[in-house]
Design a protein around this motif. Structure first.
Motif, PDB file in Angstrom:
ATOM      1  N   UNK A 208      34.455   9.895-157.834  1.00 28.81           N
ATOM      2  CA  UNK A 208      34.900  10.094-158.894  1.00 28.81           C
ATOM      3  C   UNK A 208      34.244   8.775-159.602  1.00 28.81           C
ATOM      4  N   UNK A 209      33.111   9.081-160.817  1.00 30.50           N
ATOM      5  CA  UNK A 209      32.368   7.191-161.126  1.00 30.50           C
ATOM      6  C   UNK A 209      33.454   7.293-161.907  1.00 30.50           C
ATOM      7  N   UNK A 210      33.669   5.829-161.160  1.00 34.51           N
ATOM      8  CA  UNK A 210      35.244   4.631-161.976  1.00 34.51           C
ATOM      9  C   UNK A 210      35.062   3.962-163.132  1.00 34.51           C
ATOM     10  N   UNK A 211      33.676   3.664-163.186  1.00 33.62           N
ATOM     11  CA  UNK A 211      33.111   2.638-164.220  1.00 33.62           C
ATOM     12  C   UNK A 211      32.507   2.204-164.460  1.00 33.62           C
ATOM     13  N   UNK A 212      32.179   1.475-165.464  1.00 33.55           N
ATOM     14  CA  UNK A 212      30.378   0.598-165.517  1.00 33.55           C
ATOM     15  C   UNK A 212      31.205  -0.321-164.863  1.00 33.55           C
ATOM     16  N   UNK A 213      29.490  -1.441-164.100  1.00 36.15           N
ATOM     17  CA  UNK A 213      30.331  -2.570-163.640  1.00 36.15           C
ATOM     18  C   UNK A 213      28.934  -3.146-163.825  1.00 36.15           C
ATOM     19  N   UNK A 214      28.186  -3.029-165.105  1.00 35.34           N
ATOM     20  CA  UNK A 214      26.666  -3.106-165.184  1.00 35.34           C
ATOM     21  C   UNK A 214      25.526  -2.968-166.166  1.00 35.34           C
ATOM     22  N   UNK A 215      24.996  -3.635-166.955  1.00 33.69           N
ATOM     23  CA  UNK A 215      24.418  -2.970-168.013  1.00 33.69           C
ATOM     24  C   UNK A 215      22.955  -4.573-168.103  1.00 33.69           C
ATOM     25  N   UNK A 216      22.193  -4.259-167.723  1.00 32.78           N
ATOM     26  CA  UNK A 216      20.833  -4.715-167.987  1.00 32.78           C
ATOM     27  C   UNK A 216      19.768  -4.072-168.519  1.00 32.78           C
ATOM     28  N   UNK A 217      18.368  -5.039-168.637  1.00 34.36           N
ATOM     29  CA  UNK A 217      17.576  -3.791-169.230  1.00 34.36           C
ATOM     30  C   UNK A 217      17.001  -2.654-168.815  1.00 34.36           C
ATOM     31  N   UNK A 218      17.484  -1.625-169.161  1.00 39.57           N
ATOM     32  CA  UNK A 218      16.760  -0.488-168.577  1.00 39.57           C
ATOM     33  C   UNK A 218      17.388  -1.000-167.318  1.00 39.57           C
ATOM     34  N   UNK A 219      18.702  -0.982-166.754  1.00 41.54           N
ATOM     35  CA  UNK A 219      19.778  -0.670-165.768  1.00 41.54           C
ATOM     36  C   UNK A 219      20.865  -0.771-166.084  1.00 41.54           C
ATOM     37  N   UNK A 220      21.455   0.625-165.491  1.00 42.13           N
ATOM     38  CA  UNK A 220      22.904   0.897-166.216  1.00 42.13           C
ATOM     39  C   UNK A 220      23.891   1.085-163.693  1.00 42.13           C
ATOM     40  N   UNK A 221      24.296   0.648-163.661  1.00 39.50           N
ATOM     41  CA  UNK A 221      25.400   0.468-162.390  1.00 39.50           C
ATOM     42  C   UNK A 221      26.631   0.638-162.658  1.00 39.50           C
ATOM     43  N   UNK A 222      27.680   1.452-161.923  1.00 35.19           N
ATOM     44  CA  UNK A 222      28.949   2.377-162.025  1.00 35.19           C
ATOM     45  C   UNK A 222      29.423   1.892-160.639  1.00 35.19           C
ATOM     46  N   UNK A 223      30.526   2.012-160.627  1.00 32.48           N
ATOM     47  CA  UNK A 223      31.420   2.020-159.088  1.00 32.48           C
ATOM     48  C   UNK A 223      32.033   3.679-158.983  1.00 32.48           C
ATOM     49  N   UNK A 224      31.354   3.630-157.888  1.00 32.09           N
ATOM     50  CA  UNK A 224      31.915   4.995-157.246  1.00 32.09           C
ATOM     51  C   UNK A 224      33.251   4.883-156.549  1.00 32.09           C
ATOM     52  N   UNK A 225      34.103   6.045-156.432  1.00 31.73           N
ATOM     53  CA  UNK A 225      35.163   6.278-155.340  1.00 31.73           C
ATOM     54  C   UNK A 225      34.906   7.533-154.784  1.00 31.73           C
ATOM     55  N   UNK A 226      34.225   7.021-153.060  1.00 35.28           N
ATOM     56  CA  UNK A 226      34.064   8.438-152.458  1.00 35.28           C
ATOM     57  C   UNK A 226      34.891   8.886-151.505  1.00 35.28           C
ATOM     58  N   UNK A 227      35.988  10.617-151.960  1.00 33.93           N
ATOM     59  CA  UNK A 227      36.671  10.433-150.724  1.00 33.93           C
ATOM     60  C   UNK A 227      36.937  11.746-149.618  1.00 33.93           C
ATOM     61  N   UNK A 228      37.335  11.809-149.091  1.00 31.36           N
ATOM     62  CA  UNK A 228      37.617  11.925-147.319  1.00 31.36           C
ATOM     63  C   UNK A 228      38.369  12.339-147.410  1.00 31.36           C
ATOM     64  N   UNK A 229      38.987  13.105-146.226  1.00 30.28           N
ATOM     65  CA  UNK A 229      40.034  14.312-145.647  1.00 30.28           C
ATOM     66  C   UNK A 229      41.049  12.959-145.224  1.00 30.28           C
ATOM     67  N   UNK A 230      41.063  11.948-145.035  1.00 29.98           N
ATOM     68  CA  UNK A 230      42.039  10.900-144.359  1.00 29.98           C
ATOM     69  C   UNK A 230      41.632   9.468-144.859  1.00 29.98           C
ATOM     70  N   UNK A 231      40.670   9.221-145.204  1.00 32.41           N
ATOM     71  CA  UNK A 231      40.021   8.172-146.005  1.00 32.41           C
ATOM     72  C   UNK A 231      39.883   8.551-147.764  1.00 32.41           C
ATOM     73  N   UNK A 232      39.189   6.915-147.863  1.00 33.45           N
ATOM     74  CA  UNK A 232      38.660   6.903-149.095  1.00 33.45           C
ATOM     75  C   UNK A 232      37.469   5.296-148.607  1.00 33.45           C
ATOM     76  N   UNK A 233      36.956   5.214-150.309  1.00 33.04           N
ATOM     77  CA  UNK A 233      35.802   4.845-149.987  1.00 33.04           C
ATOM     78  C   UNK A 233      34.890   4.015-151.493  1.00 33.04           C
ATOM     79  N   UNK A 234      34.085   2.711-151.854  1.00 31.56           N
ATOM     80  CA  UNK A 234      33.489   2.237-153.282  1.00 31.56           C
ATOM     81  C   UNK A 234      32.406   2.260-152.942  1.00 31.56           C
ATOM     82  N   UNK A 235      31.330   2.006-153.629  1.00 32.98           N
ATOM     83  CA  UNK A 235      30.180   2.280-153.923  1.00 32.98           C
ATOM     84  C   UNK A 235      29.499   1.425-155.350  1.00 32.98           C
ATOM     85  N   UNK A 236      28.507   1.115-155.319  1.00 36.32           N
ATOM     86  CA  UNK A 236      27.798   0.592-156.477  1.00 36.32           C
ATOM     87  C   UNK A 236      26.446   1.955-156.285  1.00 36.32           C
ATOM     88  N   UNK A 237      26.814   2.490-157.323  1.00 39.81           N
ATOM     89  CA  UNK A 237      24.967   3.430-157.908  1.00 39.81           C
ATOM     90  C   UNK A 237      24.586   3.002-159.197  1.00 39.81           C
TER      91      UNK A 237
END
Length: 255
Positions: A208-237
């Motif tokens: 799931x793409x949860x939200x926007x976490x950064x906008x700069x000149x020519x660049x944008x970053x997102x918070x992503x949640x990755x889901x597994x059968x037994x766990x989940x985690x977040x990362x920056x994309x």
């Protein structure tokens, strides 16, 4: 005495298992802004709900603390989940620094950038895995002499640039320029590839793409949640404008 060795064997086996689970896989790239090119998000994160509130320029570490408090949704609902005004509070007007590089005066709203991230993250995952961890797309000559036991001659591409063209249509050369070098090798005018195929993580469910976490000149970053059968985690994309298009410059392979 037998009982003693049985007791000793249990912690040793557990230590070996933990060591194996934490090992990095080949293909890790270098470059500013890159989180990880190869390690699965699942290896370093656990199912938690983190507090919102990151700001522009958020680092990878801080970004993972900004996970949405919303309940887990199906992959197809990720755009709707983040479309409402959320954790970071970015409004449509805040995307002017990235919209200015879009062609023909195009602009994208916050919800549209999140949808772009969703589509690109899925494409990046497939492209990264297929390019670096499968060989079906390569014509390999196993009978040809090789400069190393790990490499096999490639017949359907003449150079690394040719073989990696589809990869760099998605990924930034600034951040991931060395990633194909872990797979390909040129010697005396011939191209060779390391055959290191592997299966995907069978526990991977989706993202799931949860939200926007950064906008700069020519660049944008997102918070992503990755889901597994037994766990989940977040990362920056992250996406960055390069060579006339927005390309991936922060990414961790989810499977």
């Amino acid at each position: 005495m037998k009982g003693f060795w049985k007791l000793l064997a249990l912690p040793m086996a557990a230590a070996l298992l933990l060591s194996a689970c934490g090992a990095d896989e080949p293909g890790e790239s270098t470059g500013e802004g890159n989180v990880s090119a190869s390690a699965s998000v699942r290896e370093t994160t656990a199912p938690t709900e983190a507090a919102p509130g990151t700001t522009e320029g958020t680092s990878a570490e801080a970004g993972t603390e900004a996970a949405s408090d919303e309940e887990t949704t199906d992959e197809g609902e990720s755009g709707e989940t983040a479309a409402a005004e959320g954790a970071t509070g970015y409004a449509d007007a805040d995307f002017a620094p990235v919209n200015r590089y879009l062609p023909n005066g195009e602009t994208r709203t916050r919800a549209e950038w999140i949808e772009t991230a969703k589509t690109t993250f899925e494409r990046a995952s497939e492209t990264f895995f297929d390019t670096l961890y499968t060989s079906d797309w390569l014509v390999l000559d196993y009978d040809a002499p090789s400069p190393s036991p790990i490499y096999t001659k490639v017949d359907n591409f003449a150079t690394v640039d040719e073989a990696a063209a589809d990869f760099f249509a998605v990924f930034s050369k600034e951040a991931f320029g060395t990633a194909p070098l872990d797979r390909f090798y040129m010697k005396d005018g011939d191209l060779y590839a390391a055959v290191m195929d592997r299966d995907r993580d069978e526990n991977y469910v989706g993202f799931d793409v949860l939200d926007v976490v950064g906008v700069t000149d020519g660049a944008v970053e997102f918070l992503v949640r990755v889901r597994y059968a037994d766990s989940e985690g977040t990362d920056i994309f992250g996406l960055k404008y390069e060579d006339g298009a927005y390309k991936v410059n922060r990414f961790s392979l989810p499977f």
